[in-house]
Design an enzyme around this catalytic site. Structure first.
Site: not given
Length: 374
Positions: A76, A80, A197, A98
């Site tokens: 997907l 970083g 982020d 993830k």
């Protein structure tokens, strides 16, 4: 000779079987070691003591099956901090998996604590953590899958997303609900959680265009070493708080600054680093907008769709002022995310009333629920 041949086959077969069993034993031991060093035992104890039942601990085998052995077709995104795959669990739920690139040994206890905290987050505009896998060299996190891409793609287009008109009330809804989610993280959980982020690529949209804040890439990091900071900067160019750039320390006001850039994206439909139309040079959206704002020329930077709506100009001007407030050079001069969310809520309600499109009551109800959740 026949007897010898049979004996040789038996010996070779036995040796292969023994080697296979030793390999499996070594693999099992390795997985157990990974599970321990990644805080699996500690996580089990914490989950039992805090009665956490919202997070599922998955095995490496289950993750490989879910991702079709990390098939490239299931990727997907790549950032970083690692790769994100689309997966399907055994109960047929679609999830985002993830796989981090690396985790510092010093941060493993913090990582387990982070899982516990994230498991307790319950906000409709925050992507939910569903599970994790710890019997692997680098821990894997499993999140709910959000189907409609990112805010970045919605605003700026991509191979899968064509540009389409976006009414101001929808932009304000996305801004308000995203702000409420960040405010919730900062002030409504057992401890302050920094996102670290914030950018349009980390705000996902569901089928109803409700935003869901995702990818708490640096939320566990209060301060960073040089390599970690360089990795963060590479992923957040155009969004990074100037104070954090100097101090290498993230704060809740760092998130406010980054969110100010997202507000500018919503108003201008320009990227955080955009190509100037005349010179084609890369420019910082925040820097350019601040310069234009202080010269009272910022309306020239707005997306033509909202710039040409005279009735909405009062709301747009207040939205621009709020974005500029978020982008104050000193963190102490910026509003809190709670204040940002409250001001956006007011602007959204005003715009819904002005739009008079029959959705006013729904919009106010949604906003009220979001404020209550936050």
């Amino acid at each position: 000779f026949a007897g010898l041949s049979v004996s040789a086959v038996v010996i070779i077969s036995s040796a292969c079987l023994l080697a296979l069993q030793l390999q499996r034993k070594k693999h099992r031991k390795e997985k157990d070691e990974y599970f321990k060093q990644n805080g699996g035992l500690m996580l089990y104890d914490e989950m039992r003591s805090r009665q956490v039942d919202t997070v599922r601990i998955l095995t490496q085998k289950e993750i490989k099956i879910a991702t079709d052995n990390y098939n490239e077709d299931r990727v997907l995104g790549c950032g970083g901090h690692g790769m994100v795959y689309k997966g399907t669990l055994d109960d047929l739920r679609e999830v985002a998996i993830k796989k981090s690139k690396v985790i510092n040994d010093d941060c493993r206890d913090e990582f387990v604590n982070e899982i516990i905290i994230l498991s307790q987050i319950n906000h409709r505009n925050i992507v939910r953590l569903l599970g994790c896998c710890l019997d692997i060299d680098v821990p894997v996190l499993v999140y709910e899958f959000v189907s409609n891409g990112t805010l970045y793609e919605f605003l700026h287009g991509s191979a899968d997303h064509n540009l389409s008109p976006i009414p101001l009330d929808l932009r304000l809804k996305i801004a308000t609900q995203s702000a409420e989610a960040l405010a919730y993280l900062h002030s409504s959980t057992s401890r302050t959680i920094l996102h670290g982020d914030v950018k349009s690529a980390n705000i996902l949209l569901d089928d109803q265009r409700h935003p869901k804040v995702a990818d708490f890439g640096a939320s566990a990091l209060k301060s960073m070493d040089e390599s970690e900071f360089i990795m963060l900067v590479q992923g957040t160019l155009g969004y990074l708080d100037p104070e954090s750039f100097i101090s290498h320390v993230l704060t809740d006001k760092s998130d406010v600054y980054s969110f100010g850039v997202v507000l500018l994206e919503l108003m201008t439909r320009k990227r955080a680093l955009y190509a100037d139309s005349s010179s084609k040079e890369k420019r910082s959206l925040s820097h350019s907008f601040l310069l234009m704002f202080h010269q009272n020329m910022h309306l020239k930077m707005l997306d033509s769709e909202i710039a040409e709506d005279a009735a909405a100009m009062v709301v747009v001007e207040k939205l621009a002022a709020l974005a500029v407030h978020c982008l104050s050079a000193r963190g102490d001069d910026r509003p809190t995310m709670k204040e940002v969310a409250e001001r956006l809520q007011v602007l959204w309600r005003i715009q819904m009333r002005q739009a008079g499109d029959g959705d006013n009551d729904d919009g106010n109800d949604e906003g009220s629920r979001g404020a209550a959740a936050g």
